[in-house]
Write a protein that holds these residues in place. Structure first.
Motif, PDB file in Angstrom:
ATOM      1  N   ALA A  19       0.719  -1.072   0.124  1.00 26.50           N
ATOM      2  CA  ALA A  19      -0.171   0.265   0.343  1.00 26.50           C
ATOM      3  C   ALA A  19       0.893   1.287   0.104  1.00 26.50           C
ATOM      4  CB  ALA A  19      -0.454  -0.053   1.053  1.00 26.50           C
ATOM      5  N   LYS A  20       2.158   0.964   0.360  1.00 28.68           N
ATOM      6  CA  LYS A  20       2.692   2.044   0.848  1.00 28.68           C
ATOM      7  C   LYS A  20       4.063   2.745  -0.487  1.00 28.68           C
ATOM      8  CE  LYS A  20       4.470   3.921   4.173  1.00 28.68           C
ATOM      9  NZ  LYS A  20       5.126   4.743   5.370  1.00 28.68           N
ATOM     10  N   GLU A  21       4.121   1.653  -0.942  1.00 33.32           N
ATOM     11  CA  GLU A  21       5.312   1.321  -2.326  1.00 33.32           C
ATOM     12  C   GLU A  21       6.436   1.740  -1.419  1.00 33.32           C
ATOM     13  OE1 GLU A  21       4.163   2.830  -6.274  1.00 33.32           O
ATOM     14  OE2 GLU A  21       2.316   3.611  -5.060  1.00 33.32           O
ATOM     15  N   PRO A  44       3.929   1.482  10.089  1.00 31.42           N
ATOM     16  CA  PRO A  44       4.743   2.972   9.375  1.00 31.42           C
ATOM     17  C   PRO A  44       3.740   3.839   9.041  1.00 31.42           C
ATOM     18  CG  PRO A  44       4.162   1.319   7.951  1.00 31.42           C
ATOM     19  CD  PRO A  44       3.453   0.481   9.163  1.00 31.42           C
ATOM     20  N   SER A  45       4.473   5.324   9.355  1.00 34.62           N
ATOM     21  CA  SER A  45       3.523   6.632   8.699  1.00 34.62           C
ATOM     22  C   SER A  45       2.526   6.236   7.880  1.00 34.62           C
ATOM     23  CB  SER A  45       4.478   7.427   8.549  1.00 34.62           C
ATOM     24  OG  SER A  45       5.139   6.923   8.082  1.00 34.62           O
ATOM     25  N   ALA A  46       1.169   6.557   8.040  1.00 35.04           N
ATOM     26  CA  ALA A  46       0.615   5.989   6.965  1.00 35.04           C
ATOM     27  C   ALA A  46       0.242   7.180   5.847  1.00 35.04           C
ATOM     28  CB  ALA A  46      -1.193   6.120   7.543  1.00 35.04           C
ATOM     29  N   ASN A  47       1.874   7.218   5.433  1.00 35.38           N
ATOM     30  CA  ASN A  47       2.341   7.612   4.259  1.00 35.38           C
ATOM     31  C   ASN A  47       2.931   7.206   2.870  1.00 35.38           C
ATOM     32  OD1 ASN A  47       4.356   8.563   5.873  1.00 35.38           O
ATOM     33  ND2 ASN A  47       4.943   8.850   4.032  1.00 35.38           N
ATOM     34  N   ARG A  48       2.640   7.458   1.220  1.00 32.96           N
ATOM     35  CA  ARG A  48       3.446   6.423   0.494  1.00 32.96           C
ATOM     36  C   ARG A  48       4.698   7.042   1.184  1.00 32.96           C
ATOM     37  NH1 ARG A  48       0.248   8.010  -4.612  1.00 32.96           N
ATOM     38  NH2 ARG A  48      -1.413   8.503  -3.504  1.00 32.96           N
ATOM     39  N   ILE A  66       4.801  13.059   2.631  1.00 33.08           N
ATOM     40  CA  ILE A  66       4.883  13.496   3.795  1.00 33.08           C
ATOM     41  C   ILE A  66       4.005  12.880   4.936  1.00 33.08           C
ATOM     42  CG2 ILE A  66       3.565  16.186   4.672  1.00 33.08           C
ATOM     43  CD1 ILE A  66       4.141  17.201   2.312  1.00 33.08           C
ATOM     44  N   SER A  67       4.238  12.840   5.974  1.00 28.91           N
ATOM     45  CA  SER A  67       3.730  12.057   7.393  1.00 28.91           C
ATOM     46  C   SER A  67       2.202  12.676   7.384  1.00 28.91           C
ATOM     47  CB  SER A  67       4.026  11.489   8.695  1.00 28.91           C
ATOM     48  OG  SER A  67       5.565  10.979   8.555  1.00 28.91           O
ATOM     49  N   PRO A  68       1.121  11.867   7.683  1.00 31.07           N
ATOM     50  CA  PRO A  68      -0.161  12.201   8.020  1.00 31.07           C
ATOM     51  C   PRO A  68      -0.888  12.494   9.295  1.00 31.07           C
ATOM     52  CG  PRO A  68      -0.062  10.086   7.484  1.00 31.07           C
ATOM     53  CD  PRO A  68       1.135  10.607   7.602  1.00 31.07           C
ATOM     54  N   LEU A  76       4.610  14.971  15.198  1.00 26.24           N
ATOM     55  CA  LEU A  76       6.098  14.772  14.536  1.00 26.24           C
ATOM     56  C   LEU A  76       5.921  13.105  14.886  1.00 26.24           C
ATOM     57  CD1 LEU A  76       8.441  17.220  15.306  1.00 26.24           C
ATOM     58  CD2 LEU A  76       7.807  17.023  13.680  1.00 26.24           C
ATOM     59  N   GLU A  77       6.737  12.209  14.283  1.00 27.09           N
ATOM     60  CA  GLU A  77       7.433  10.557  14.697  1.00 27.09           C
ATOM     61  C   GLU A  77       7.748  10.196  16.099  1.00 27.09           C
ATOM     62  OE1 GLU A  77       8.252  11.860  11.616  1.00 27.09           O
ATOM     63  OE2 GLU A  77       7.283  11.094   9.926  1.00 27.09           O
ATOM     64  N   SER A  78       7.965   9.209  16.405  1.00 25.35           N
ATOM     65  CA  SER A  78       8.219   9.506  17.832  1.00 25.35           C
ATOM     66  C   SER A  78      10.278   9.299  17.534  1.00 25.35           C
ATOM     67  CB  SER A  78       8.021   7.819  18.155  1.00 25.35           C
ATOM     68  OG  SER A  78       9.124   6.737  17.003  1.00 25.35           O
TER      69      SER A  78
END
Ligand code: TXA
Ligand code: MG
Length: 346
Positions: free
Chosen positions: A60-62, A150-154, A158-160, A187-189
């Motif tokens: 899904a994220k490629e 992982p963050s739900a972006n491709r 940019i992280s959502p 921001l991510e952990s």
């Protein structure tokens, strides 16, 4: 790539929240992926112990399979399920886990064989954390299994930090997005590794984030991640230089003098607090100015808005996004790290 109708389920009323949680758990049990809110950014989750489910995250994220995923635990009691804690660091780890979990701290530890190699990209370590988001916690507790997320972006994007941002990234690629509004930190952990040392342990920051060097220094000697290009073979393979890249070119300034506008080009400014005295507002006739912290310049507020502002500026279709530098302390360290990566074209 499979094509789905992506449902976005709200959680702002208790019955709706229960429905959304039940649906997420049902899909996860069936080996599907689901976008879930965490306190940092939205994650794309799958049962971490099911390699076939985890493979769908990469699809899904490629995302290239050399980039490992964070494993989220329902609680610190699940740590022994996925990680082998070296005795030399166990006392320090215990104290840190007591202090920071649930919360935005990810720790790299030697992995147990139960964790599929796909999750760790074949590395001997596994990245673990416990999210404090109440909806995420409900889902993971009901499921009873760790979640790779992982963050739900491709990949590389940019992280959502909102359900609509997840939708912009993954619509049609997943069954469900659970909408719990904006993420608390934005921001991510922070990712760390604890290395044995005497008299103090070393706390190596692999990715800067909401837990700052100041927060960590009580637990050991803090060593900062390198700020130069991180290559793919180093401790954080996913910390690629081109991460967080908007489609629009982005330039991070060191000072206002660094910017001379070119005739006929359209620029947008990512301003810290939008104050004239900082010297950036009058540099040119900006197409748009967006402030990270309109509330007078506060780094945590800037962090919450950071990916939202980057995404909004990217949509304008200007020739270049110009970013003011931020104070490099607290959450400013993580934002500057991301701006440097976003400004690099590699
Ligand atoms: O806040 C967060 O950490 C969010 C939410 C969803 O929990 N997750 C997140 O995951 O940011 P992701 O995949 O976008 O970033 C995880 C980073 C990647 O750079 C990856 O390379 C690194 O963690 N990583 C994961 N496992 C690792 C390992 N065993 N060794 C080194 N780096 C690792
Ligand atoms: Mg990411």
């Amino acid at each position: 790539m499979s094509s789905y109708v992506t449902a976005v389920l709200p959680t702002d009323q208790p019955p709706l929240m229960h429905q959304a949680v039940d649906e997420a758990v049902r899909l996860l049990r069936e080996g599907e992926v689901v976008a879930l809110p965490t306190e940092t950014v939205y994650g794309l989750a799958a049962n971490a112990l099911d390699a076939a489910a985890v493979a769908k995250i990469f699809e899904a994220k490629e995302r290239p399979s050399f980039d490992p995923l964070i494993v989220h635990l329902a609680s610190k009691d699940q740590l022994d399920l996925v990680a082998d804690v070296p005795p030399e660091i166990s006392a320090t780890l215990k104290k840190m886990v007591e202090r920071f979990w649930p919360g935005p701290l990810t720790i790299l530890l030697p992995k147990k064989p139960i964790v599929p190699d796909l999750v760790t990209a074949g590395l001997p370590t596994v990245a673990v954390r416990v999210s404090s988001n109440p909806i995420f916690r409900r889902v993971i507790t009901a499921l009873g299994k760790p979640l790779a997320a992982p963050s739900a972006n491709r990949f590389g994007s940019i992280s959502p930090t909102s359900a609509s941002a997840v939708q912009a990234e993954l619509d049609g690629r997943i069954h469900l997005i659970v909408d719990a509004g904006a993420c608390m930190f934005g921001l991510e952990s922070t990712i760390i590794k604890i290395e044995p040392g005497s008299p103090k342990m070393f706390i190596d920051i692999v990715r800067p984030g909401p837990i700052t060097p100041e927060d960590l220094k009580a637990y050991g000697k803090v060593r900062q991640a390198t700020r130069t290009v991180v290559d793919e073979a180093t401790a954080a393979p996913g910390q690629l230089a081109s991460h967080y890249a908007p489609k629009t070119p982005l330039r991070l300034l060191e000072s206002p003098d660094d910017f001379i506008p070119e005739e006929g080009k359209r620029y947008a400014l990512m301003s810290y607090r939008g104050e004239e005295k900082d010297g950036y507002l009058n540099l040119c006739d900006w197409e748009e100015v967006m402030m990270l912290s309109p509330g007078n310049g506060k780094l945590p507020e800037a962090a919450v808005r950071f990916f939202y502002v980057l995404r909004a500026l990217d949509k304008l279709g200007v020739d270049e996004i110009i970013a003011e530098p931020l104070h490099e302390h607290g959450m400013g360290i993580a934002m500057m790290d991301k701006l440097r990566r976003a400004s690099r074209r590699v």
